[in-house]
Every structure is written in C-alpha cells, then in structure tokens.
Design a protein around this motif. Sequence first.
Motif, PDB file in Angstrom:
ATOM      1  N   UNK A   2      -7.592  12.311  -4.266  1.00 46.36           N
ATOM      2  CA  UNK A   2      -6.196  11.956  -4.444  1.00 46.36           C
ATOM      3  C   UNK A   2      -5.953  11.576  -5.910  1.00 46.36           C
ATOM      4  N   UNK A   3      -4.962  12.212  -6.507  1.00 44.67           N
ATOM      5  CA  UNK A   3      -4.610  11.867  -7.880  1.00 44.67           C
ATOM      6  C   UNK A   3      -3.707  10.636  -7.933  1.00 44.67           C
ATOM      7  N   UNK A   4      -2.942  10.424  -6.859  1.00 43.72           N
ATOM      8  CA  UNK A   4      -2.006   9.302  -6.806  1.00 43.72           C
ATOM      9  C   UNK A   4      -1.840   8.862  -5.361  1.00 43.72           C
ATOM     10  N   UNK A   5      -1.947   7.561  -5.131  1.00 48.15           N
ATOM     11  CA  UNK A   5      -1.736   6.996  -3.799  1.00 48.15           C
ATOM     12  C   UNK A   5      -0.759   5.831  -3.923  1.00 48.15           C
ATOM     13  N   UNK A   6       0.360   5.940  -3.233  1.00 48.71           N
ATOM     14  CA  UNK A   6       1.405   4.913  -3.265  1.00 48.71           C
ATOM     15  C   UNK A   6       1.585   4.382  -1.848  1.00 48.71           C
ATOM     16  N   UNK A   7       1.549   3.055  -1.692  1.00 50.61           N
ATOM     17  CA  UNK A   7       1.637   2.466  -0.355  1.00 50.61           C
ATOM     18  C   UNK A   7       2.658   1.331  -0.332  1.00 50.61           C
ATOM     19  N   UNK A   8       3.731   1.532   0.445  1.00 53.22           N
ATOM     20  CA  UNK A   8       4.768   0.523   0.678  1.00 53.22           C
ATOM     21  C   UNK A   8       5.299  -0.068  -0.629  1.00 53.22           C
ATOM     22  N   UNK A   9       5.614   0.807  -1.559  1.00 52.56           N
ATOM     23  CA  UNK A   9       6.086   0.390  -2.877  1.00 52.56           C
ATOM     24  C   UNK A   9       7.564  -0.002  -2.821  1.00 52.56           C
ATOM     25  N   UNK A  10       7.891  -1.161  -3.395  1.00 50.43           N
ATOM     26  CA  UNK A  10       9.270  -1.647  -3.412  1.00 50.43           C
ATOM     27  C   UNK A  10       9.603  -2.233  -4.776  1.00 50.43           C
ATOM     28  N   UNK A  11      10.896  -2.175  -5.104  1.00 48.41           N
ATOM     29  CA  UNK A  11      11.406  -2.832  -6.305  1.00 48.41           C
ATOM     30  C   UNK A  11      12.738  -3.476  -5.969  1.00 48.41           C
ATOM     31  N   UNK A  48       7.986   2.664 -12.298  1.00 43.55           N
ATOM     32  CA  UNK A  48       6.916   1.838 -11.727  1.00 43.55           C
ATOM     33  C   UNK A  48       5.576   2.560 -11.800  1.00 43.55           C
ATOM     34  N   UNK A  49       5.583   3.844 -11.489  1.00 40.92           N
ATOM     35  CA  UNK A  49       4.336   4.599 -11.471  1.00 40.92           C
ATOM     36  C   UNK A  49       3.708   4.716 -12.860  1.00 40.92           C
ATOM     37  N   UNK A  50       4.533   4.659 -13.911  1.00 38.08           N
ATOM     38  CA  UNK A  50       4.025   4.824 -15.278  1.00 38.08           C
ATOM     39  C   UNK A  50       3.900   3.505 -16.034  1.00 38.08           C
ATOM     40  N   UNK A  51       4.111   2.393 -15.340  1.00 39.46           N
ATOM     41  CA  UNK A  51       3.869   1.094 -15.964  1.00 39.46           C
ATOM     42  C   UNK A  51       5.015   0.517 -16.744  1.00 39.46           C
ATOM     43  N   UNK A  52       6.175   1.150 -16.699  1.00 46.56           N
ATOM     44  CA  UNK A  52       7.337   0.632 -17.433  1.00 46.56           C
ATOM     45  C   UNK A  52       7.965  -0.527 -16.675  1.00 46.56           C
ATOM     46  N   UNK A  53       8.022  -0.419 -15.340  1.00 52.08           N
ATOM     47  CA  UNK A  53       8.524  -1.485 -14.479  1.00 52.08           C
ATOM     48  C   UNK A  53       7.393  -2.008 -13.592  1.00 52.08           C
ATOM     49  N   UNK A  54       7.445  -3.304 -13.284  1.00 54.71           N
ATOM     50  CA  UNK A  54       6.461  -3.905 -12.384  1.00 54.71           C
ATOM     51  C   UNK A  54       7.004  -3.904 -10.962  1.00 54.71           C
ATOM     52  N   UNK A  55       6.258  -3.387 -10.002  1.00 51.35           N
ATOM     53  CA  UNK A  55       6.744  -3.368  -8.613  1.00 51.35           C
ATOM     54  C   UNK A  55       6.920  -4.782  -8.069  1.00 51.35           C
ATOM     55  N   UNK A  56       7.865  -4.944  -7.136  1.00 46.57           N
ATOM     56  CA  UNK A  56       8.028  -6.214  -6.438  1.00 46.57           C
ATOM     57  C   UNK A  56       6.930  -6.382  -5.396  1.00 46.57           C
ATOM     58  N   UNK A  64      -7.900   7.208  -8.863  1.00 44.29           N
ATOM     59  CA  UNK A  64      -8.917   6.306  -8.302  1.00 44.29           C
ATOM     60  C   UNK A  64      -9.032   4.983  -9.051  1.00 44.29           C
ATOM     61  N   UNK A  65      -7.993   4.630  -9.775  1.00 43.26           N
ATOM     62  CA  UNK A  65      -7.997   3.389 -10.549  1.00 43.26           C
ATOM     63  C   UNK A  65      -6.838   2.504 -10.101  1.00 43.26           C
ATOM     64  N   UNK A  66      -7.109   1.223  -9.750  1.00 41.67           N
ATOM     65  CA  UNK A  66      -6.029   0.333  -9.311  1.00 41.67           C
ATOM     66  C   UNK A  66      -4.988   0.135 -10.410  1.00 41.67           C
ATOM     67  N   UNK A  67      -3.773  -0.108  -9.990  1.00 41.39           N
ATOM     68  CA  UNK A  67      -2.631  -0.238 -10.887  1.00 41.39           C
ATOM     69  C   UNK A  67      -2.811  -1.349 -11.923  1.00 41.39           C
ATOM     70  N   UNK A  68      -3.593  -2.387 -11.588  1.00 41.86           N
ATOM     71  CA  UNK A  68      -3.761  -3.501 -12.515  1.00 41.86           C
ATOM     72  C   UNK A  68      -4.497  -3.081 -13.799  1.00 41.86           C
ATOM     73  N   UNK A  69      -5.143  -1.914 -13.751  1.00 38.91           N
ATOM     74  CA  UNK A  69      -5.827  -1.403 -14.943  1.00 38.91           C
ATOM     75  C   UNK A  69      -4.975  -0.341 -15.636  1.00 38.91           C
ATOM     76  N   UNK A  70      -3.676  -0.587 -15.734  1.00 37.97           N
ATOM     77  CA  UNK A  70      -2.750   0.408 -16.277  1.00 37.97           C
ATOM     78  C   UNK A  70      -3.085   0.797 -17.716  1.00 37.97           C
ATOM     79  N   UNK A  71      -3.636  -0.124 -18.502  1.00 35.82           N
ATOM     80  CA  UNK A  71      -3.989   0.221 -19.886  1.00 35.82           C
ATOM     81  C   UNK A  71      -5.012   1.348 -19.935  1.00 35.82           C
ATOM     82  N   UNK A  72      -5.953   1.338 -19.001  1.00 33.45           N
ATOM     83  CA  UNK A  72      -6.934   2.424 -18.918  1.00 33.45           C
ATOM     84  C   UNK A  72      -6.282   3.693 -18.357  1.00 33.45           C
TER      85      UNK A  72
END
Length: 305
Positions: A2-11, A48-56, A64-72
């Motif tokens: 999976x290149x991208x996995x989004x689960x119950x994302x809200x803003x 949100x997916x590109x790190x410009x906005x922070x999800x609620x 395969x990298x968690x969102x908290x490592x957006x800099x990587x």
Amino acid sequence: MKALVVNQLSKEYKTKKAVHDISFSLETGEVFALLGRNGAGKSTTINMLTGILTPTSGTIEILNTPYRHMNKIKQRIGVLPDNSNYYSEMTAIQHMKFFAQVKGVSARKDSLVDLLESVGLGEDLGRKIGQFSLGMRKKLGIAQALIGSPELIFLDEPTSTLDVESALQIRQLIGTLASKGITIFMTSHNLEEIERICDRVAILNHGKIEKMGTLEQLREAHTRSINITIKYQASDQSEESLWLDRLQQMAGAVQCKTPYVEIELDEEEVIPEIVQAAVECKIRIYSIERERISLENIFLDEKLA
C-alpha cells in the motif's frame, strides 16, 4: 504494498466539519482520483495528506511510514498544489535547483533539465518565471513535483489552464509514471480526463466519500437498465414488423427510428436472443452499441445533489 492508507480521517474547524471520517487506500502504481464539487473537502483532504494541515482525528500512513514522520515522508513524495507560488525573478532551472535544496534531495542539473523537458519546458530553462503564462507555471509545478524521484505524487488539478496539446502531454506523463510503479493521487474537474487515466475514483460530498471504486464498478452500481442501439436493414416491411413485435416482448422499451432501433433491457442475457430473432426474421444487423454511463452521469447523480 500500500502506498497510502487513510483511516477515519477528519478535519474540524470552529464552525464546520470539513472532512468526515474518510477511509481509503492506494496500491503502489495506482492512479487514483478524488472528485467533488467546490467545497466538498478535496483541498482539505489533500492538504492533510501532504502535511499542510493537521488532521483533527484519524490516521495516515504514507509509504509504510506513520504520518508523525512527515519530514521523512516529504523527501519521498511530490506535490503539485492547486495554487503554486514562484519567485518571478528566478529562471525555471534556478527554481528547480532551489526547490531541490528546500526538499533536501540531491539532484544534478542534467536530471533537472530532463524533468523540465518532460513537461515541455526544455526551451525555457533560462527564462524568468515572471514571463511564464499560467499554463507554463502549471508545467513547472509538475516538474517540481517530480524532483527526487518521488514514489507517491499528489497532483491538484494538473491540467487546469493548459491547452489541449499540453494537457495531452501531461496525461501521457502521468501514464508513464504509473507504468514505472509511481503512485498518483490527483484531483481534477475534467471528468473525461479522469476516465482516461485513472484506475479508481472516489467522489467526495460534504466531506464524506459517497462512492468509490473502479469506473466499471461505479458504472455497474449506477446502471438501472441496459440500453442498446442496433443499426439494421430489413428485406421487407412485414419481416421488420415481425421482428419489432418480438422485441417488444423481450424488452422493457423499444423505439424504432429506421435504420436504428433503441432498446431498453433489464439484463444483457437478452441480447443474443435479439440477434437470433433478427436472423429468423431475415434482418441484417450492422452494429450493436451499448450505452456507456459516463463519469459525468455518475458524478451528477441525484443522490449527490
């Protein structure tokens, strides 16, 4: 993978909830389109997916990298925002060098030149961006998104403002990237374009995903009847009348506009019976065309009104 996995994302904002618990995933090498009317939540989602906005709330995993490592993550993805800002005094090649530094990736000048040539800016390397048309700036933004050989690319309206020839060039480029295993996440108001190049589509409405699937899956879910048009020729009027009478017994609705007859069916299994009846009535059939529901029909479904 999976290149991208989004689960119950809200803003959520103070006055409204822009995106409501959306979930989806992208396979590696897939071309995926997110569609929706203005204000549906497309820009909020892609930001949100590109790190410009922070999800609620919700989770995002990219490559395969968690969102908290957006800099990587940012070093492995490419992004074309809908509205890109440029330094007007920079030339195209200077901008590419500058953005490579900002992204933190090493890129040789010849590789950056290749990227500009791939989007049709090979003859404008030394031209100042302030002299670029809107279409040329869009091409530059796409070249910028390709810096560093990204594995996942986000393209927000990649062919808007482009002329027909340039749009075709970008569509071909997207196809080439996908064939190399690069995953594409895009938005577009050009539904015909989406039909040509995307593997799957999600339709966003008031911040919720209303429909999602391949084009064939969406067409099948949207189809309420099967409509075909037959071009034919009868040897005499009596045989034609006999055949049309038999069609009335097989179909829900029959409308004849010689040399065409339009037929509405409940199931496609009836089509061979129609052909057999034509043979028995000595009717010559030249073509049978089945109506294909367009993505525009699906998008404008009354359920999304």
